[in-house]
Enzyme design. Sequence first.
Site, PDB file in Angstrom:
ATOM      1  N   LYS A 114       1.243  -1.402  -0.016  1.00 43.42           N
ATOM      2  CA  LYS A 114       0.117   0.073   0.077  1.00 43.42           C
ATOM      3  C   LYS A 114       1.253   1.429  -0.291  1.00 43.42           C
ATOM      4  O   LYS A 114       0.675   2.602  -0.145  1.00 43.42           O
ATOM      5  CB  LYS A 114      -0.740  -0.127   1.164  1.00 43.42           C
ATOM      6  CG  LYS A 114      -2.206  -0.699   0.496  1.00 43.42           C
ATOM      7  CD  LYS A 114      -3.220  -0.577   2.101  1.00 43.42           C
ATOM      8  CE  LYS A 114      -3.941  -1.344   2.241  1.00 43.42           C
ATOM      9  NZ  LYS A 114      -5.212  -1.437   2.708  1.00 43.42           N
ATOM     10  N   LYS A 197      -5.528  -8.684  -9.606  1.00 43.30           N
ATOM     11  CA  LYS A 197      -6.935  -9.275  -9.058  1.00 43.30           C
ATOM     12  C   LYS A 197      -8.208  -7.619  -9.440  1.00 43.30           C
ATOM     13  O   LYS A 197      -7.628  -6.279  -9.385  1.00 43.30           O
ATOM     14  CB  LYS A 197      -6.898  -9.020  -7.191  1.00 43.30           C
ATOM     15  CG  LYS A 197      -7.211 -10.146  -6.746  1.00 43.30           C
ATOM     16  CD  LYS A 197      -7.074  -9.978  -5.577  1.00 43.30           C
ATOM     17  CE  LYS A 197      -7.914  -9.910  -3.853  1.00 43.30           C
ATOM     18  NZ  LYS A 197      -7.890 -10.114  -2.631  1.00 43.30           N
ATOM     19  N   LYS A 200     -11.613  -1.949  -6.265  1.00 41.66           N
ATOM     20  CA  LYS A 200     -12.569  -1.259  -6.271  1.00 41.66           C
ATOM     21  C   LYS A 200     -11.782   0.241  -6.784  1.00 41.66           C
ATOM     22  O   LYS A 200     -12.139   0.805  -7.302  1.00 41.66           O
ATOM     23  CB  LYS A 200     -12.982  -0.867  -4.939  1.00 41.66           C
ATOM     24  CG  LYS A 200     -11.419  -0.366  -3.931  1.00 41.66           C
ATOM     25  CD  LYS A 200     -12.797  -0.515  -2.532  1.00 41.66           C
ATOM     26  CE  LYS A 200     -11.466   0.273  -1.657  1.00 41.66           C
ATOM     27  NZ  LYS A 200     -10.095  -1.309  -1.290  1.00 41.66           N
TER      28      LYS A 200
END
Length: 333
Positions: A114, A197, A200
Amino acid sequence: MARPRILSGIQPTSDSFHIGNYFGALRQWVSLQDDNDAFYCVVDLHAITVPGDPQVQRERTRVSYAQLLAAGIDPQRATLFVQSDVPAHSQLAWVMMCLTGYGEASRMTQFKDKTAREGAGSASVGLFTYPCLQVADILLYQANAVPVGEDQRQHLELTRDLAERFNHRYGQTFVVPEPYIVKDSAKILDLQDPSAKMSKSVPAGCVFLLDPPKQIAKKLKSAVTDSQTEVRYDPVNKPGVSNLLSILAAATDRTVAQVEEEYGGGMYGPLKVAAAEAVVAVAEPFAERTRGYLADPAELNRLMAEGAVKARQAAQPTLQAAYAALGLQSHAQ
Ligand code: TRP
């Protein structure tokens, strides 16, 4: 015999869950509530590890809760609650932070991923200690198993390590939970970039359940495939086509083999149309049910309050036991 206790959580970080969440996790949550004492949690404290708008945050928590109901989580059978309604999560999270080595936390790959782009320097300390809060979520309920995707395996390992460490240092307090990795069919990839993957954060390749049916169909019909023409399940050489087969299989409750038997050898067009129709057939009634729950805010509040009470009752004894084991005493009451 008591049913096994399970716990899982989902972040309220978008306005709608996507088909990866749904086929990969939520559907399993629904079937697991039959044979398990299930606790499902909208993890809003995890969502504030990155800055956000409070109004949006509040709304997303409600929409997430409504979608879990729409997916079929039954508040009579399972305990469905919002994390911040149960103060013990934050309280036990601190304990878990004090048990976690700095180096150990630094090895968490989700944090590294992240922060890969912008560097860890601009991340919050909360994002860094996110896994410790997740450990607290799980241990508070003495969960025997935790249904999660493969990407959560490391956090589950940390959970087991910290439970064992605590029990060893301070006396038997926590159940050491088993991971319950939801497999295969589950893995839904980005429609525009089937090497990643579905996420969103890349809306172009992501099908949101609450999107208008036309938009859902359009995204599936414009999915990236390859320069060949024949449908075949081959995730390595034909990731886009294989992803469409997986999606169609998941949306129609069939195996990939069954779907491949019907569409294998054919052209891409009919497969895309079938996938689009099948996903719309799942998403449309789901969105309808979600809107139904949102249209009755008083009833939604009542369910959320009931879930909060049930969750607090389950969590409190564990927190008290952990505090007592640590030598933290209550001086009031
Ligand atoms: N970290 C999980 C995810 O990103 C969400 C989560 C938070 C969770 N707390 C949890 C999952 C407890 C399982 C159990 O998917």
